[in-house]
Scaffold this active site. Structure first.
Site, PDB file in Angstrom:
ATOM      1  N   LYS A 176     -25.902  59.787 -86.666  1.00 57.59           N
ATOM      2  CA  LYS A 176     -27.067  58.925 -86.915  1.00 57.59           C
ATOM      3  C   LYS A 176     -28.307  59.814 -86.788  1.00 57.59           C
ATOM      4  CE  LYS A 176     -28.790  54.696 -87.338  1.00 57.59           C
ATOM      5  NZ  LYS A 176     -28.772  54.010 -88.633  1.00 57.59           N
ATOM      6  N   TYR A 191     -20.700  57.856 -73.107  1.00 56.53           N
ATOM      7  CA  TYR A 191     -19.749  57.342 -72.124  1.00 56.53           C
ATOM      8  C   TYR A 191     -19.790  58.135 -70.820  1.00 56.53           C
ATOM      9  CZ  TYR A 191     -17.581  54.631 -75.897  1.00 56.53           C
ATOM     10  OH  TYR A 191     -17.343  53.762 -76.922  1.00 56.53           O
ATOM     11  N   ASP A 194     -23.734  53.836 -89.748  1.00 52.89           N
ATOM     12  CA  ASP A 194     -23.765  52.472 -90.292  1.00 52.89           C
ATOM     13  C   ASP A 194     -23.178  52.442 -91.705  1.00 52.89           C
ATOM     14  OD1 ASP A 194     -25.956  54.073 -90.782  1.00 52.89           O
ATOM     15  OD2 ASP A 194     -27.429  52.470 -90.747  1.00 52.89           O
ATOM     16  N   ASP A 248     -11.102  52.100 -84.467  1.00 55.14           N
ATOM     17  CA  ASP A 248     -10.523  50.753 -84.394  1.00 55.14           C
ATOM     18  C   ASP A 248     -10.695  50.022 -85.724  1.00 55.14           C
ATOM     19  OD1 ASP A 248      -9.582  50.992 -81.874  1.00 55.14           O
ATOM     20  OD2 ASP A 248     -10.744  49.347 -81.011  1.00 55.14           O
ATOM     21  N   ASP A 251     -14.995  55.763 -81.376  1.00 58.88           N
ATOM     22  CA  ASP A 251     -14.318  54.638 -80.730  1.00 58.88           C
ATOM     23  C   ASP A 251     -14.328  53.429 -81.667  1.00 58.88           C
ATOM     24  OD1 ASP A 251     -13.210  52.954 -78.902  1.00 58.88           O
ATOM     25  OD2 ASP A 251     -14.824  53.059 -77.432  1.00 58.88           O
TER      26      ASP A 251
END
Ligand code: NAD
Length: 358
Positions: free
Chosen positions: A192, A142, A224, A252, A248
């Site tokens: 990852k 980001y 994943d 959620d 993020d």
């Protein structure tokens, strides 16, 4: 104890829910003999309307001078058309940056009283869901440079940079391990590293940092798989440590499976200085001004403020118990309403909780 709390009600339902959060904190102050001084400042659309800026200097100053910052929500359709620098959400990113908040803690918990709202199969929900996601907040793809959009060989390309240095990873890892120390002492580091160098460094530093917390167990999971495990069996998690992008998305997901967006609190912490405490939902423009919002996520953010911001665990527990008791007594706002329960307004729910604190 004397403490100053800077309220940032913001937009939409923000002022309604912060009013109820304040009521709960006032009840705590009275019960435990503290003095909480409430300041208030503008953020988001409300600030744009009053000053032309989503984060006025005066707001930054007031927040920095406070012992904790208590935020409602920002944004709404009224300000969506503004240029990016003036958008309400910029105020939120700006205040996080100004306060140096690098750690975002988001508990996702299924209250037994609300098990019916959980989106998971009942046999999975029955195993329980009580985890915390410790997400890094100021780095990663980001904010990494270079970033941009340009033409290459006649085609438009967009690019971003996923980057972490080891200090950035270490400080969020410490927050995760410390959080785990107060819970079930288990950290799952999500990355990852089978594909990304950033993640390989992440794993390395997580392993190193764990040495400082020998009582805490550490496991590693690819993002994943973590996304899948969260819906297959969320009861396996205690504290999830992860970066900005993965956090993020996973936070959620974890929130959504509890089925009660309006119930979930969060805390953002820095190295020192005031933390920022806010519910995870947005400004809900569709129900703003109707006294219909669920204030419990905000009130529970107040409990996080007491525990993490002021080191007042007994006070925090009193608030959490009051929320559970209000739910157990059958009070529900519209978003969590079920047959046979008592539908109440935002302010009535706030009063029910405050009465149980007293
Ligand atoms: P939202 O969270 O505001 O609302 C999503 C849905 O959940 C809506 O139907 C809303 O009515 C409901 N809801 C949310 N909170 C509730 C509560 N406490 N009680 C009852 N129902 C509740 O998300 P959105 O609609 O995507 O965004 C609306 C605005 O909020 C946008 O401008 C967005 O940018 C902003 N936003 C702000 C924050 C923040 O301030 N931290 C976070 C997310 C979105």
């Amino acid at each position: 104890m004397k403490k100053t709390i800077c309220l940032l009600p913001g937009d939409g339902i923000g002022p309604e829910i912060i009013a109820q959060g304040k009521l709960a904190l006032e009840a705590v102050a009275k019960k435990f003999g503290h003095e909480f001084i409430f300041e208030e400042a503008l953020l988001g659309g409300a600030a744009v309307d009053a000053t032309g800026e989503p984060l006025p200097e005066a707001t930054v100053d007031k927040c920095k001078a406070a012992d904790a910052v208590y935020l409602g929500a920002v944004g709404g359709p009224k300000w969506d058309g503004l240029e990016p620098a003036k958008r309400a959400e910029r105020g939120l990113l700006g205040i996080r940056k100004a306060l140096g908040l690098f750690a975002n803690l988001r508990p996702a918990r299924l209250f037994p009283e609300l098990a019916g709202a959980c989106l998971l199969r009942s046999d999975i929900a029955a195993r329980g869901l009580d985890l915390v996601i410790a997400r890094e907040l100021t780095g990663d793809i980001y904010f990494g440079a270079p970033r941009g959009m340009e033409k290459r060989n006649g085609k438009r390309v967009g690019f971003n940079t996923m980057i972490y240095d080891e200090d950035e990873i270490r400080r969020i890892a410490r927050v995760a391990f410390k959080t785990a120390m107060g819970r079930k002492k288990r950290v799952c580091s999500v990355e990852k590293s089978n594909v990304l160098e950033t993640s390989r460094l992440w794993r390395d530093i997580a392993i190193q940092t764990r040495m400082e917390f020998p009582e805490v167990s550490l496991e590693h999971m690819y993002v994943d798989n973590a996304a899948m495990q969260l819906v297959r069996d969320p009861s396996q998690f205690d504290v999830i440590l992860t970066g900005n992008l993965f956090g993020d998305i996973l936070s959620d997901e974890a929130a959504a499976i509890t089925g009660s967006l309006g119930m979930l609190p969060s805390a953002s912490l820095g190295e020192s200085g005031p933390g920022l405490f806010e519910p995870i939902h947005g400004s809900a423009p569709d129900i703003a001004g109707k006294d219909m919002a669920n204030p419990l996520g905000t009130i529970l953010s107040g409990a996080m403020l007491l525990r993490l911001g002021f080191d007042m665990p007994a006070e925090a527990e009193t608030v959490e118990n009051a929320v559970r008791d209000a739910l157990a007594s059958g009070f529900r706002t519209g978003d969590i309403m079920e047959d046979g329960k008592t539908l109440v307004s935002c302010s009535a729910m706030g009063r029910e909780v405050a009465a149980r604190i007293k």
